[in-house]
Design an enzyme around this catalytic site. Structure first.
Site, PDB file in Angstrom:
ATOM      1  N   GLN A  68      19.384  22.143  10.001  1.00  0.00           N
ATOM      2  CA  GLN A  68      18.351  21.112   9.894  1.00  0.00           C
ATOM      3  C   GLN A  68      17.007  21.698   9.457  1.00  0.00           C
ATOM      4  OE1 GLN A  68      18.576  17.848   9.964  1.00  0.00           O
ATOM      5  NE2 GLN A  68      20.790  17.919  10.301  1.00  0.00           N
ATOM      6  N   SER A  69      17.047  22.697   8.615  1.00  0.00           N
ATOM      7  CA  SER A  69      15.832  23.385   8.180  1.00  0.00           C
ATOM      8  C   SER A  69      14.906  22.472   7.373  1.00  0.00           C
ATOM      9  CB  SER A  69      16.208  24.599   7.329  1.00  0.00           C
ATOM     10  OG  SER A  69      15.072  25.137   6.689  1.00  0.00           O
ATOM     11  N   ASN A  70      13.677  22.313   7.860  1.00  0.00           N
ATOM     12  CA  ASN A  70      12.661  21.592   7.097  1.00  0.00           C
ATOM     13  C   ASN A  70      12.251  22.388   5.867  1.00  0.00           C
ATOM     14  OD1 ASN A  70      12.328  19.406   9.063  1.00  0.00           O
ATOM     15  ND2 ASN A  70      11.422  20.984  10.365  1.00  0.00           N
TER      16      ASN A  70
END
Length: 286
Positions: A68-70
């Protein structure tokens, strides 16, 4: 540097949240509203990192991160804006269905690769005539730190005499820029568990700032980077129910939990909203 966002980002008062926390003045620096690809603090850094890539003649951006890396999401968005390809090397278990940031990664046209070596991918692309440029975890490099030196200046122009700025600490570049611009005595970092030694990482990115002068709350990580805690869940609800402000569970939720744990404050406090809302939809346990 190139421009990828909308500047300056707003600085908004949060009187109801301030009253709930016993803070004299609380302001929200809205770096979730940076414009590109759903917004977030990584846009400021990518303005420097993508400028370096373009100078090097890059045709593909490669970066790494959690599922879920921004940062990965915004790297994909920046690549699309600049007419480049993107490859996102994500670590962990591939999900059975896409959610949160992963939906946006694919929507932006990124190639998502799981549990691979980014340098090996870069080598394979070079062998086909491509010109890849590898961006490290979180986009935190000595050059991209300047992004949050600039943000520190932006904050003080919008609101003189700031006593404290509170930020989440992931890969360290955001806090490194803030302590460079404001001094370590005016910055409270809240560890998210992304790095084993955030103090050392920030000190390495902020020359002249000793690690022992950094104020970092390491008590909000809980079981680990990917996990909720009750304090974070309570912080998310408090922000939403006092100010209509939506935070994410990995970064800004932990940062607010750290501000709550710090106790009442008589002065003028700025909470840096670094974005991450899409990641909230990748955490069904809320």
């Amino acid at each position: 540097m190139i421009s990828l966002g909308t500047w300056p980002t707003p600085l908004e008062p949060a009187p109801r949240l301030a009253a709930a926390l016993g803070i004299g003045e609380l302001w929200i620096k809205r770096d979730d509203l940076t414009g590109l690809g759903g917004g977030g603090n990584k846009v400021r850094k990518l303005q420097f990192l993508c400028a370096e890539a373009l100078r090097a003649g890059a045709t593909t951006l490669i970066t790494v991160g959690a599922p879920q890396s921004n940062h990965a999401r915004l790297t994909a968005a920046a690549a699309a804006r600049l007419g480049l390809r993107s490859v996102l090397v994500l670590h962990g278990e591939p999900p059975s269905r896409l959610s949160g940031n992963l939906v946006l990664d694919h929507l932006a046209g990124a190639q998502v690769v799981w549990n691979a070596d980014p340098e090996a991918i870069a080598d394979s692309l070079r062998a086909t005539g491509d010109r890849p440029h590898v961006i490290p975890l979180g986009g935190s490099t000595p050059s991209s730190v300047q992004a949050y030196v600039d943000c520190a200046r932006e904050i003080t122009e919008q609101l003189p005499n700031v006593d404290q700025v509170v930020t989440a600490v992931g890969s360290g570049g955001t806090m490194a820029g803030l302590v460079t611009g404001l001094g370590p005595e005016r910055v409270l970092g809240v560890d998210t568990g992304a790095l084993p030694d955030p103090c050392a990482a920030i000190a390495a990115l902020a020359p002249g700032v000793p690690a022992d002068r950094l104020a970092i709350d390491r008590g909000q990580v809980g079981p680990g980077y990917h996990d909720f805690t009750e304090r974070v869940r309570d912080a998310l609800k408090l922000a939403a129910r006092t100010e209509g402000l939506f935070l994410d569970p990995t970064y800004t939720g932990r940062a607010l939990a750290g501000l709550i744990a710090a106790g009442p404050h008589r002065g003028r406090v700025v909470f840096l909203h670094t974005g991450g809302l899409p990641g909230l939809f990748g955490h069904p346990q809320l």
